[in-house]
Design an enzyme around this catalytic site. Structure first.
Site, PDB file in Angstrom:
ATOM      1  CB  CYS A 109      11.989   8.912 -26.348  1.00  0.00           C
ATOM      2  SG  CYS A 109      12.049  10.084 -27.726  1.00  0.00           S
ATOM      3  CG  ASP A 160      15.580   6.368 -24.097  1.00  0.00           C
ATOM      4  OD1 ASP A 160      15.676   5.714 -25.152  1.00  0.00           O
ATOM      5  OD2 ASP A 160      15.155   7.534 -24.067  1.00  0.00           O
ATOM      6  NE  ARG A 219      15.356   4.045 -27.724  1.00  0.00           N
ATOM      7  CZ  ARG A 219      14.547   5.036 -28.066  1.00  0.00           C
ATOM      8  NH1 ARG A 219      13.889   5.004 -29.194  1.00  0.00           N
ATOM      9  NH2 ARG A 219      14.406   6.083 -27.285  1.00  0.00           N
TER      10      ARG A 219
END
Length: 284
Positions: free
Chosen positions: A192, A199, A260
């Site tokens: 991120c 990620d 997420r």
């Protein structure tokens, strides 16, 4: 609701400093469209020297945690599917979308059609383009599949030492041998751009053109391991690097990122105008 939409339309764009990512956020207690934080695509594409007319595609979102109240106060649940055209002027930061969707949880709507209409209006305004929005019964969400189509690269016996994006790792195996193949990896990770959180994703590459060394392609994809960017920019970076280094006649890059906060984002970029396939991996 109209005044809150006006607030959304007038909010500052483009600055992550003004968004919720990386901050402690209170859970909304009522429908709040101004939570949506739009970020223009133009800046990241300028850095890539990517013209929006040079690539087709869309960003597929799935929301697994969406609920609202009926007029009698009974909770309703559904999955949310979004198909955002890559030509949209903005992306929406994912935490802000999660907070926005959560703001429905204690809000009463007369019908599901009213919920869908509200989502449609707000998201078109935030993404700066029409967005295809669907509410899906939770028992009808896509059944997961075990693997992406094509040949998996992950069995290759390669030595890897580069964990910052390096397009120079890409090598054409034989410029005179034209192939059409689909390959994928489940080893992909990026970070991120704000929080540095990982990620994870599976990445599929479908191309026709000079044969790309599979070992070099796997090294290149793994080199994103410490690369910080949003999902959408990451897939566009891969697309641009492959176009410039390997000069394929046709190219598609599809990223299936793990969810997420109850959301997954799956960017799809292609030299053809075909829509992205609707699928979900078991790890998602």
């Amino acid at each position: 609701m109209n005044s809150d939409r006006h607030t959304l339309q007038q909010q500052n764009e483009g600055s992550l400093d003004t968004g919720p990512l990386g901050l402690v956020s209170e859970q909304p207690t009522t429908y709040t469209p101004s939570l949506l934080h739009a970020i223009p695509r133009a800046d990241s594409r300028a850095a890539l020297n990517l013209n929006v007319d040079d690539v087709y595609g869309e960003d597929l979102w799935t929301g697994y945690e969406f609920s609202w109240l009926s007029t009698e106060g009974k909770p309703q649940v559904a999955g949310v599917r979004l198909r955002v055209p890559s030509q949209s002027a903005a992306i929406v930061e994912s935490k802000s979308l999660k907070l926005y969707l959560n703001s429905y949880a204690m809000t009463r709507f007369e019908t599901q059609a009213a919920v869908l209409s509200t989502l449609d209006q707000d998201l078109a305004l935030a993404f700066r383009a029409p967005v295809l929005v669907e509410l899906v019964p939770v028992n009808l969400l896509d059944a997961p599949i075990n693997q992406l189509p094509g040949q998996c690269l992950d069995h290759l016996d390669v030595r890897i030492k580069d964990y910052q994006r390096d397009p120079l790792l890409l090598e054409v195996e034989d410029i005179d041998r034209v192939v059409r193949e689909v390959v994928y990896t489940d080893l992909f990770r990026s970070l991120c751009p704000v929080t540095g959180q990982p990620d994870f994703a599976s990445i599929a590459i479908d191309y026709a053109g000079p044969a790309i060394s599979r070992e070099s392609l796997l090294r290149y994809l793994v080199s994103f391991r410490n690369h910080q960017a949003f999902h959408e920019s990451t897939i566009e970076q891969i697309y641009c690097d492959l176009r410039r280094r390997c000069q394929p006649q046709s190219l598609t890059v599809y990223g299936r990122f793990l969810r997420r906060g109850g959301l997954d984002i799956n960017p799809y970029r292609s030299s053809s105008a075909d829509p992205a396939p609707m699928l979900r991996l078991s790890r998602q």
